[in-house]
Enzyme design. Structure first.
Site, PDB file in Angstrom:
ATOM      1  N   HIS A   1      48.459   2.172  67.563  1.00 24.69           N
ATOM      2  CA  HIS A   1      49.642   2.487  68.375  1.00 24.69           C
ATOM      3  C   HIS A   1      50.733   2.859  67.381  1.00 24.69           C
ATOM      4  O   HIS A   1      50.762   2.343  66.257  1.00 24.69           O
ATOM      5  CB  HIS A   1      50.173   1.278  69.132  1.00 24.69           C
ATOM      6  CG  HIS A   1      49.231   0.606  70.076  1.00 24.69           C
ATOM      7  ND1 HIS A   1      48.291  -0.289  69.677  1.00 24.69           N
ATOM      8  CD2 HIS A   1      49.130   0.668  71.425  1.00 24.69           C
ATOM      9  CE1 HIS A   1      47.624  -0.739  70.735  1.00 24.69           C
ATOM     10  NE2 HIS A   1      48.114  -0.182  71.810  1.00 24.69           N
TER      11      HIS A   1
ATOM     12  N   ASP B   1      52.297  -0.082  65.724  1.00 33.14           N
ATOM     13  CA  ASP B   1      51.478  -0.895  64.813  1.00 33.14           C
ATOM     14  C   ASP B   1      51.739  -0.476  63.371  1.00 33.14           C
ATOM     15  O   ASP B   1      51.500  -1.232  62.441  1.00 33.14           O
ATOM     16  CB  ASP B   1      49.975  -0.678  65.034  1.00 33.14           C
ATOM     17  CG  ASP B   1      49.527  -0.929  66.450  1.00 33.14           C
ATOM     18  OD1 ASP B   1      50.178  -1.714  67.148  1.00 33.14           O
ATOM     19  OD2 ASP B   1      48.506  -0.322  66.851  1.00 33.14           O
TER      20      ASP B   1
HETATM   21  C1  XLS Z   1      45.202  -3.973  76.202  1.00 35.51           C
HETATM   22  C2  XLS Z   1      44.552  -2.757  75.767  1.00 35.51           C
HETATM   23  C3  XLS Z   1      45.171  -2.090  74.552  1.00 35.51           C
HETATM   24  C4  XLS Z   1      44.700  -0.669  74.474  1.00 35.51           C
HETATM   25  C5  XLS Z   1      45.558   0.216  73.643  1.00 35.51           C
HETATM   26  O1  XLS Z   1      44.695  -4.735  76.994  1.00 35.51           O
HETATM   27  O2  XLS Z   1      43.207  -3.028  75.553  1.00 35.51           O
HETATM   28  O3  XLS Z   1      44.881  -2.812  73.406  1.00 35.51           O
HETATM   29  O4  XLS Z   1      43.396  -0.603  73.993  1.00 35.51           O
HETATM   30  O5  XLS Z   1      46.853   0.267  74.094  1.00 35.51           O
END
Ligand code: XLS
Ligand code: NI
Ligand code: NI
Length: 438
Positions: free
Chosen positions: A101, A104
């Site tokens: 993301h 991140d």
């Molecule tokens: C949350 C999601 C997130 C997505 C990416 O539950 O799994 O981690 O994979 O935003």
């Protein structure tokens, strides 16, 4: 450059007899299964957020792990230390992809222009690190759920201003994805849903989400993004009800709004089970619609009703997952470990052992799924189960060359229907056990 994970060697395949916790028992990257090396069947990805950012904080307690990697948290020096740690980690495990993301990668600034400048700086650094390695981005995404502005969603927000900030983040995250050679771009509708219908215009919100996705596709294509967009369905958490409930719902939404040519599914195991399905169910629904794109590899806990994001350990589930993937002819995306170590597993060794577990579980799943397909009994049984449609009245039904009245006449002539053949579920389950353990 100083090693970050000192004392942890490059992880090698040592085979099922090995007792070395820092070795693969089943993941043998070059081993050929059904004509392709394991590493090509299994494009594994490291999730930046869980592996390099999350340090154990939960609703009841603070971090247990130290993920400072020798730098002060919240600084660009720390952002770079995470890149160093991430690349060392991936190289030691032989992982060739990562997912991220925007937030991140760098600490978010108060002004989005400064956040974007930081993203430029860090992505230059990542690009530098990528050189001379075979590591690439699997997919990128924008975090449109953590910042307080997204309390009511992003595309589905009641605030047009928030919608613009979502657009700005998507634009930047798409640019980063292209810059880092990403295969895909993910929309996980974190807060795209509602808490109460008393204050929510569902139709309006869904139309706006579709609008945002169209704008993203147009912009992505205009900057040379040739990969797939993905929806990652999830029924709930953080919202009580999320619009992308499961694969079937998300596929219907994409078709309704004319997005189905650009989008596929990114199926997360723990999300499928939260929706009351098996992981295999959502994979199958995606596959039969030509939309099985990528996988978030993790598992939930049947005793807990939330997204526990555990590392995959369940070999039955991994086998049935790989069974679907093999029948789908592979994935355009890969297997992203959207998984985190348990809070008491807070050491660097735990980080590595968690990935070894996940990679070995999927390698076993691949080996066993190929064995099930080669064994052929499941396929043969399913084919025979529908044999009544191969000739006679059944064939005419499939061709569409028969009317309702003709079918009724057929039934009336018979008077009573013979029972369908036995489903033989227990026999088939025994076949699975035999192939897995025999
Ligand atoms: C949350 C999601 C997130 C997505 C990416 O539950 O799994 O981690 O994979 O935003
Ligand atoms: Ni999740
Ligand atoms: Ni996920």
């Amino acid at each position: 450059m100083k090693e970050i994970f000192e004392g942890i060697p490059k992880i090698a395949y040592e085979g099922p007899k090995s007792k070395n916790p820092l070795a693969f028992k089943f993941y043998d990257p070059e081993r050929v299964i059904m004509g392709k090396p394991m590493k090509e069947h299994l494009p594994f990805a490291m999730a930046w957020w869980h592996n390099l950012c999350a340090a154990g904080t939960d609703m009841f307690g603070r971090d247990t792990a130290d993920k400072s990697f020798g730098a002060e948290k919240g600084t660009m020096a720390h952002a770079k230390a995470k890149v160093d740690a991430g690349f060392e980690f991936m190289q030691k495990l032989g992982i060739r992809y990562f997912c991220f993301h925007d937030v991140d990668l760098v600490p978010e600034a108060d002004d989005i222009k400064e956040t974007n400048r930081r993203l430029d700086e860090i992505s230059d650094y990542i690009l530098e690190k990528m050189q001379g390695t075979d590591i690439k981005c699997l997919w990128g995404t924008a975090n449109m759920f953590s910042n307080p502005r997204f309390m009511n969603g992003a595309g589905s927000s009641n605030s047009a201003e928030v919608f613009c900030f979502a657009a700005a983040q998507i634009k930047k995250a798409l640019e980063l994805t292209v810059k880092l050679g990403g295969r895909g771009y993910v929309f996980w509708g974190g807060r795209e849903g509602y808490e109460t219908l008393l204050n929510t215009d569902v139709k309006f919100e869904q139309e706006n989400i579709a609008k945002l996705m169209h704008l993203a596709v147009d912009y992505g294509r205009s900057i040379g993004f040739a990969g797939d967009f993905y929806i990652e369905p999830k029924p709930k958490e953080p919202m009580k009800h999320q619009y992308d409930f499961d694969a079937a719902t998300a596929i219907g939404f994409l078709r309704q709004y004319g997005l189905d040519k650009d989008f596929k599914m990114n199926i997360e195991a723990n999300h499928a089970t939260l929706a009351g399905h098996t992981f295999q169910h959502d994979l199958r629904i995606s596959a039969i619609n030509g939309m099985l794109g990528s996988i978030d590899a993790n598992q939930g806990d049947t005793l807990l009703g939330w997204d526990t994001d555990e590392f995959p350990f369940n070999v039955y589930d991994a086998t049935m997952c790989m069974y679907e993937v093999l029948k789908n002819g592979g994935l355009t995306g890969g297997f992203n470990f959207d998984s985190k170590t348990r809070r008491p597993s807070y050491t660097a060794e735990d980080m590595f052992q968690a990935y070894i577990l996940g990679m070995d579980t999927f390698a076993l799943g691949l080996i066993k799924a190929a064995a099930l397909i080669e064994d052929g009994r499941l396929d043969r049984f399913v084919k025979e189960r529908y044999a009544s449609y191969e000739s006679g009245i059944g064939a005419r039904i499939r061709e569409g060359s028969v009317t309702l009245a003709e079918l009724a006449a057929y039934a009336e002539e018979k008077g009573a229907a013979a029972l369908p053949g036995s489903g033989r579920q227990e026999q088939l389950e025994s076949v699975v056990n035999e192939v897995l353990f025999g």
